[in-house]
Enzyme design. Structure first.
Site, PDB file in Angstrom:
ATOM      1  N   GLU A 284       0.823  -1.212   0.000  1.00 47.62           N
ATOM      2  CA  GLU A 284       0.000   0.000   0.000  1.00 47.62           C
ATOM      3  C   GLU A 284       0.856   1.260   0.000  1.00 47.62           C
ATOM      4  OE1 GLU A 284      -2.645  -0.682   3.364  1.00 47.62           O
ATOM      5  OE2 GLU A 284      -3.940  -1.897   2.100  1.00 47.62           O
ATOM      6  N   ASP A 363      -8.493  -9.164   3.684  1.00 45.16           N
ATOM      7  CA  ASP A 363      -8.318  -8.086   4.646  1.00 45.16           C
ATOM      8  C   ASP A 363      -9.435  -8.017   5.684  1.00 45.16           C
ATOM      9  OD1 ASP A 363      -7.126  -5.917   5.793  1.00 45.16           O
ATOM     10  OD2 ASP A 363      -7.698  -4.468   4.262  1.00 45.16           O
ATOM     11  N   GLU A 391     -12.685  -2.743  11.972  1.00 45.89           N
ATOM     12  CA  GLU A 391     -12.528  -1.917  10.769  1.00 45.89           C
ATOM     13  C   GLU A 391     -13.643  -2.119   9.741  1.00 45.89           C
ATOM     14  OE1 GLU A 391      -8.703  -2.331   8.880  1.00 45.89           O
ATOM     15  OE2 GLU A 391      -9.380  -1.332   7.060  1.00 45.89           O
TER      16      GLU A 391
HETATM   17  O1  GCW Z   1      -7.031  -2.765   5.353  1.00 48.25           O
HETATM   18  C1  GCW Z   1      -6.000  -1.916   5.385  1.00 48.25           C
HETATM   19  C2  GCW Z   1      -6.414  -0.750   6.188  1.00 48.25           C
HETATM   20  C3  GCW Z   1      -5.289   0.178   6.389  1.00 48.25           C
HETATM   21  C4  GCW Z   1      -4.181  -0.590   7.066  1.00 48.25           C
HETATM   22  C5  GCW Z   1      -3.803  -1.789   6.212  1.00 48.25           C
HETATM   23  C6  GCW Z   1      -2.751  -2.640   6.881  1.00 48.25           C
HETATM   24  C7  GCW Z   1      -2.589   0.282   8.606  1.00 48.25           C
HETATM   25  O2  GCW Z   1      -7.480  -0.110   5.550  1.00 48.25           O
HETATM   26  O3  GCW Z   1      -5.720   1.249   7.184  1.00 48.25           O
HETATM   27  O4  GCW Z   1      -3.060   0.212   7.306  1.00 48.25           O
HETATM   28  O5  GCW Z   1      -4.929  -2.566   5.996  1.00 48.25           O
HETATM   29  O6  GCW Z   1      -3.133  -3.570   7.577  1.00 48.25           O
HETATM   30  O7  GCW Z   1      -1.587  -2.382   6.706  1.00 48.25           O
END
Ligand code: GCW
Length: 680
Positions: A284, A363, A391
């Protein structure tokens, strides 16, 4: 105080037990967790039974009833080895609790274990459980850590309980009282490490002021037996820090290696028991070794060698994937990424590296199969990453008791080499004989009085600690212990909280995304509320591939992305074949017509969507009214604040129901047999 209230027991119950009024804590200093244990026992017994308790910190004769808390080593030194003959061998962090004699014995293999034993004893008596017990208990896994995604400006990424308790204004707070309170909660559930900052890490934490701040946090948590670690930004050497600015962060470059060695030594000077680092690399947008054509293992090992002389651990996240993949490619699949990136690296990581793997391949979704990477880390320590912060799961505005979901992963048998391979046995190290491994829970508590943003969500934090110690722990038993400690032993309270909590996962799954299609929440910005359209036509790879006729990800080897082939053969076979894939993962593994019939009910996929969304929302409607039964049985504040959340959920579940149903009705043009959908 959460579950550590030490509320007075009803007189009729308290009367059944005569708690010793002397505590002997054989601590070696005031930062020794054994000292904390003595203080905690005093506070606890006074709170639960009233009366006064004294704490002695030296060995007194044990003729009068007392509670003795100590490490086994100190105990033997004080009273002689013959007095400990009955104590079984204790492994790391294990303790012995014996309430059968006049003297209650709480003996830990180390200081933090003695503290765990004290909390265990207090938990029993606080629940009015006075049975005579004598047992040793040991953790299933050595790593039982929490992660906080706290930014240095005080904001928490995916935090729903207010701002950071650790950071504000770019630095570590002066007043760390909340950190101490958090440490107390964590120690009581046997957490032994904390990563204090976001995995999307800011390099300035490595400045002298930051390092001193890390030291102050470590000082605050040391009496609780909790070791502190930090997340690192891989590109830190080339950030503008006082340690010299390099123009590279290539992990094989000697100046970079020296830079990290120097930083690591500096941290250990201030924090000799520093736990280690957590690294999110090449994920990311985060920098990482791939920038320099180095492998992920070369990146990880650079940190591992800097940590090694100090005994530190490098947690390296497996959440590495390309977030610009192309949906027009039928074979593209984000779910494949972890195994694709890590499979060939097994065996080349240093022995103090642990790969930290999110429970599912995507995720933190409402339903995922376990990450197949757990079957491929045979010569590498593995930890499972779970999320306490909700989340994708309602952000503490929807009730979601997580342990049943966690169990669906931990209890899953991956059948490596056609042998039992439970995910829990992989992360404990048992299955592949690894010494390091365990649990990382993303908690994200904040300054809110409730810690997480809602009272009931704290059952998840409590259960996380319990399951990290014993992954076979029963979800319902754990919940009821938590409920008694947090609220009361009133049967109506226990029954209501149990029922709502155990219904919460299936309910949420029904009105969000079912049949394995993933949560269907907005994935582009908030991760909150329905947004099925946001899943597709972008590079994130959380696709549904929904069109006018069909839906789901074809992850078969025969015709799809090949993901099912990442599992060992016995499991791969089940998911490859639509007739053996469980309905709740149907759309995870297969792309089918809306009119395909489900095995369990004979309903079509689309009719199941409609019906499940109505049923889920309807059940969510009942939560608030069922909660109202508890009025007067718990304090008004927690009663009302919880009622407020449940009413919100009742309304929002209808928003969810209609948004999802109308979306697929529009897309498919298929009528709802019960004529509800499309009639607005
Ligand atoms: O799902 C994503 C989240 C991010 C997070 C990432 C991760 C901390 O939306 O906010 O970043 O995973 O786990 O690295």
């Amino acid at each position: 105080a959460a579950w550590l209230r030490y509320a007075p027991l009803p007189a009729s119950v308290a009367r059944q037990y005569s708690a010793p009024s002397t505590v002997v804590a054989l601590n070696i200093s005031e930062v020794d967790p054994v000292y904390t244990a003595g203080q905690e026992l005093q506070k606890g017994i006074q709170g639960i039974f009233g009366g006064k308790v004294t704490v002695a910190n030296t060995n007194i004769s044990l003729s009068s009833p007392a509670i003795i808390v100590s490490t086994l080593g100190q105990y033997v030194k004080a009273y002689g080895s013959e007095t400990a003959g009955h104590v079984p061998e204790l492994t790391d962090d294990a303790f012995w609790l014996d309430t059968t004699g006049d003297t209650v014995q709480i003996l830990g293999q180390n200081g933090r274990a003695a503290l765990y034993g004290a909390f265990e004893y207090l938990s029993l008596i606080a629940q009015g459980n006075f049975s005579k017990v004598a047992y040793a208990t040991a953790p299933d896994a050595p790593i039982r850590w929490v992660n906080q995604w706290d930014n240095m400006d005080g904001h928490i990424e995916r935090g729903y309980g207010g701002d950071s308790i650790v950071f504000s204004n770019g630095t570590i707070k002066n007043d760390l009282q909340r950190v101490i309170d958090y440490g107390r909660l964590l120690a009581s559930i046997r957490i032994n490490g904390i990563i204090i900052n976001n995995v999307n890490a800011n390099a300035t934490l490595l400045n002298p002021k930051g390092v001193d701040g890390i030291g102050r946090v470590a000082d605050a948590l040391r009496p609780y037996g909790i070791q502190v670690g930090i997340s690192l930004n891989f590109a830190s050497p080339s950030a503008n820090l006082v340690y010299g600015n390099l123009t590279t962060f290539d992990p094989l470059n000697q100046t970079v290696i020296d830079w990290w060695t120097n930083v690591t030594d500096t941290i250990y000077d201030r924090v000799p028991d520093f736990a280690g680092y957590l690294v999110k690399a090449n994920s990311e947008g985060q920098p990482g070794p791939l920038t320099y054509n180095r492998t992920l293992a070369e990146g990880a090992n650079m940190f591992a060698s800097a940590l090694k002389p100090h005994g530190g651990i490098l947690m390296f996240r497996a959440f590495v994937y390309d977030n610009h993949i192309n949906e027009t490619n039928w074979k593209a699949d984000r779910a494949n990424a972890a195994v694709d990136f890590f499979r060939d690296l097994d065996g080349v990581f240093d022995d103090n590296v642990v790969v930290q793997v999110k429970y599912g391949p995507i995720d933190f979704q409402v339903r995922e199969p376990p990450s197949p990477l757990f079957a491929h880390l045979r010569q590498t320590g593995a930890a499972i990453e779970l999320q306490i912060t909700q989340e994708y799961l309602g952000q503490q505005c929807h009730l979601f008791y997580l342990p049943p979901l966690w169990h669906s992963i931990l209890d899953f048998d991956l059948r490596s080499d056609n042998k039992s391979t439970l995910v829990s046995d992989v992360v404990s190290g048992k299955r592949f004989n690894r010494t390091l491994g365990g649990y990382a829970g993303v908690v994200n508590v904040g300054v809110n009085d409730t810690w997480l943003g809602s009272h009931l969500s704290m059952s998840n934090l409590y259960a996380f600690g319990r399951l990290a110690w014993d992954p076979h722990g029963d979800s319902e038993t754990i919940l009821q212990d938590w409920t008694r400690l947090t609220f009361s032993s009133d049967p109506a309270v226990i029954e209501t909280i149990t029922d709502l909590s155990l219904e919460s996962w299936p309910t949420y799954e029904s009105y969000t995304g079912n049949l394995g299609i993933q949560t269907l929440t907005d994935i582009l910005y908030t991760h909150f509320g329905p947004n099925p359209a946001s899943q597709d036509n972008n590079g994130w790879g959380q696709w549904t591939r929904a069109d006018a006729d069909s839906i789901g990800m074809d992850r078969t080897v025969s015709n799809g992305t090949g993901f099912s082939g990442q599992y060992p053969p016995e499991v791969a076979e089940v998911f490859e074949d639509i007739s053996t894939t469980p309905d709740n993962l149907l759309l995870w593994f297969h792309h089918v017509n809306y009119t395909t019939k489900l095995k369990s009910s004979g309903k079509t996929v689309i009719q199941h969507f409609y019906d499940a969304h109505y049923a889920g929302a309807e059940n969510a409607q009942t939560f608030a009214t069922r909660w109202e039964r508890l009025k007067g049985k718990i304090d008004d504040q927690r009663y009302n604040e919880t009622l407020f959340r449940l009413r919100y959920q009742a309304g929002h579940s209808i928003v969810w129901r209609d948004a999802i149903n109308e979306f697929y009705h529009n897309m498919s043009g298929i009528a709802d047999e019960a004529k509800r959908v499309g009639s607005h």
